[in-house]
Design an enzyme around this catalytic site. Structure first.
Site, mmCIF file in Angstrom:
data_model
loop_
_atom_site.group_PDB
_atom_site.id
_atom_site.type_symbol
_atom_site.label_atom_id
_atom_site.label_comp_id
_atom_site.label_asym_id
_atom_site.label_seq_id
_atom_site.Cartn_x
_atom_site.Cartn_y
_atom_site.Cartn_z
ATOM 1 N N ASN A 1 -5.545 -7.799 -18.197
ATOM 2 C CA ASN A 1 -6.037 -8.369 -16.954
ATOM 3 C C ASN A 1 -7.578 -8.208 -16.875
ATOM 4 O O ASN A 1 -8.108 -7.533 -17.800
ATOM 5 C CB ASN A 1 -5.222 -7.659 -15.871
ATOM 6 C CG ASN A 1 -5.538 -6.248 -15.746
ATOM 7 O OD1 ASN A 1 -6.508 -5.658 -15.670
ATOM 8 N ND2 ASN A 1 -4.382 -5.308 -16.028
ATOM 9 N N PHE B 1 -3.841 2.058 -5.372
ATOM 10 C CA PHE B 1 -4.828 0.602 -4.961
ATOM 11 C C PHE B 1 -3.640 -0.556 -5.454
ATOM 12 O O PHE B 1 -2.833 -0.667 -5.867
ATOM 13 C CB PHE B 1 -5.689 0.666 -6.335
ATOM 14 C CG PHE B 1 -7.189 1.303 -5.723
ATOM 15 C CD1 PHE B 1 -8.162 0.622 -6.111
ATOM 16 C CD2 PHE B 1 -7.171 2.682 -5.816
ATOM 17 C CE1 PHE B 1 -9.558 1.179 -5.431
ATOM 18 C CE2 PHE B 1 -8.230 3.188 -5.452
ATOM 19 C CZ PHE B 1 -9.371 2.598 -5.211
ATOM 20 N N LYS C 1 3.402 -1.542 0.375
ATOM 21 C CA LYS C 1 3.360 -0.476 -0.887
ATOM 22 C C LYS C 1 3.087 0.833 -0.390
ATOM 23 O O LYS C 1 3.623 1.790 -1.193
ATOM 24 C CB LYS C 1 2.321 -1.075 -1.782
ATOM 25 C CG LYS C 1 1.839 -0.500 -3.122
ATOM 26 C CD LYS C 1 1.100 -1.173 -3.839
ATOM 27 C CE LYS C 1 0.891 -0.764 -5.347
ATOM 28 N NZ LYS C 1 -0.034 -1.289 -6.172
#
Length: 401
Positions: free
Chosen positions: A209, A322, A336
């Protein structure tokens, strides 16, 4: 905070040197003992006698002018200082310091001192934006120097923009705030993950990524400055190791999982800033896959969820995750936070192409388990890291009560 402090003020050759006179006066008024070192260029703008009168101390301009034969002046001053301030710091001074040059009184002291060094740059807006200057600033941040950002406004050259030396009152305030914080993480173990992972497709190709690791490395630098014993688990990035930080280099999601789990029990805080692959090829080829005329299908399998695992495992650790989101960022961030049993989550809106991945700047939103929601507007990732730790430490102290 300045009363009784021994301060070395380094003044380099820019028109903003006149503001260093006011800074000297205000530091003395607050009870500091100030000794001024001037570069040769600085003496073209302000006479040493001015600083001598304001500081009531001798002014140093020559590395070979040994005022006391029993002492080596630059070492004596370097050891004497509680704080070193560079104001103004020109582009030329930043370049010399970033490259470790010691060719005058000021730079020899800067290499010899162990005191905290605060740098207040001042220069033309285009000079401040030049890639070489930016690289030097990044290098100096890695060395542990602390920056007082220049202000926006009318510059002596006639331009309007960023590059004006911060006002003396604000310079003192920034240093006061920083010094009053001390090292709140002294004695604490902090583990931070950074960068991407790479998952092999074959002997040549891999999935990865856009993560650069810059945010995680900035967090590690700030944690070290705050006194923590820092372990940085890093995926493959183009970043230099940080002095004083234990670096564990990994490549795959599985390697990162194992490195974090192995060290997790001994940590007081864990910040998982790495962008770890959620999926990997199920059967990577040991040879290079040959090009075919038809389409290629690669079966993927889930990687282990590191954050969920340590969220279930955590006892007294303060756990930060994060999240990179493109829409409904707060909604998915809160989800989350709850699902992974986190104490705080930092949300990147990666829909904003000017910040985040690969950029030196960022802007984030923070949600804590205790109900705080804060936005940190666009600024350098190092500044973001400082503000994040302010939030985490305040939150930890509140939980401890």
């Amino acid at each position: 905070m300045m009363r009784g402090k021994k301060i070395v003020l380094g003044v380099s050759g820019g028109i903003a040197a006149y503001k260093a006179c006011a800074l000297t006066s205000k530091l003395v008024q607050q009870g500091a003992d100030v000794k001024v070192i001037m570069t040769e260029g600085a003496t073209e703008f302000v006479q040493p006698l001015t600083f001598q009168a304001l500081s009531r101390n001798p002014v140093y301009t020559d590395a070979f002018d040994e005022k006391n034969p029993e002492k080596i002046a630059h070492i004596d001053l370097a050891d004497w200082a509680d704080i070193v301030i560079l104001a103004p710091a020109t582009a030329h001074l930043l370049a010399r310091l970033a490259n470790g040059l010691a060719d005058d009184m000021l730079t020899t002291i800067l290499l010899a001192t162990t005191a905290p060094v605060y740098i207040a740059p001042a220069m033309n807006v285009h000079m401040y934006d030049h890639p070489a200057v930016k690289d030097n600033l990044i290098t100096l941040e890695k060395y542990g120097y602390r920056f007082i950002e220049p202000g926006d406004g009318y510059l002596a050259c006639g331009y309007v923009g960023k590059g004006r030396l911060e006002e003396p009152e604000n310079i003192i305030k920034v240093i006061d705030d920083s010094e009053s914080k001390g090292q709140p993480l002294k004695g604490k173990n902090v583990l931070i993950s950074a960068g991407p992972t790479k998952e092999a497709v074959d002997a040549v190709r891999f999935f990865t990524n856009h993560s650069s690791g810059k945010m995680g490395y900035a967090l590690a630098e700030v944690a070290k400055q705050l006194g923590a014993s820092v372990t940085l688990v890093s995926g493959p990035v183009q970043m230099d190791p940080i002095n004083g930080v234990e670096l564990i280099q990994v490549k795959t999601a599985q390697e990162m999982y194992e490195a974090i789990l192995e060290r997790f029990d001994d940590q007081d805080m864990v910040i998982k800033a790495a962008a770890v692959a959620d999926y990997r090829p199920k059967n990577p080829s040991q040879q290079k896959l040959k090009k075919k005329s038809e389409s290629l299908v690669i079966e993927l399998e889930r990687t282990k969820d590191i954050l969920k695992t340590i969220g279930e495992k955590k006892e007294n650790q303060y756990l930060v995750g994060f999240a990179a989101e493109t829409d409904d960022v707060l909604y998915y961030g809160r989800q989350k936070l709850d699902k992974k049993n986190l104490d705080a989550i930092v949300i990147n809106d990666i829909g904003n192409l000017n910040v985040g991945f690969q950029s030196d700047d960022n802007e984030v939103q923070v949600i804590t388990k205790t109900g705080q929601e804060k936005s940190v507007t666009i600024r350098s990732k190092h500044e973001i890291a400082q503000q994040l730790f302010d939030i985490f430490i305040e939150d930890m102290m509140g939980e401890a009560k």
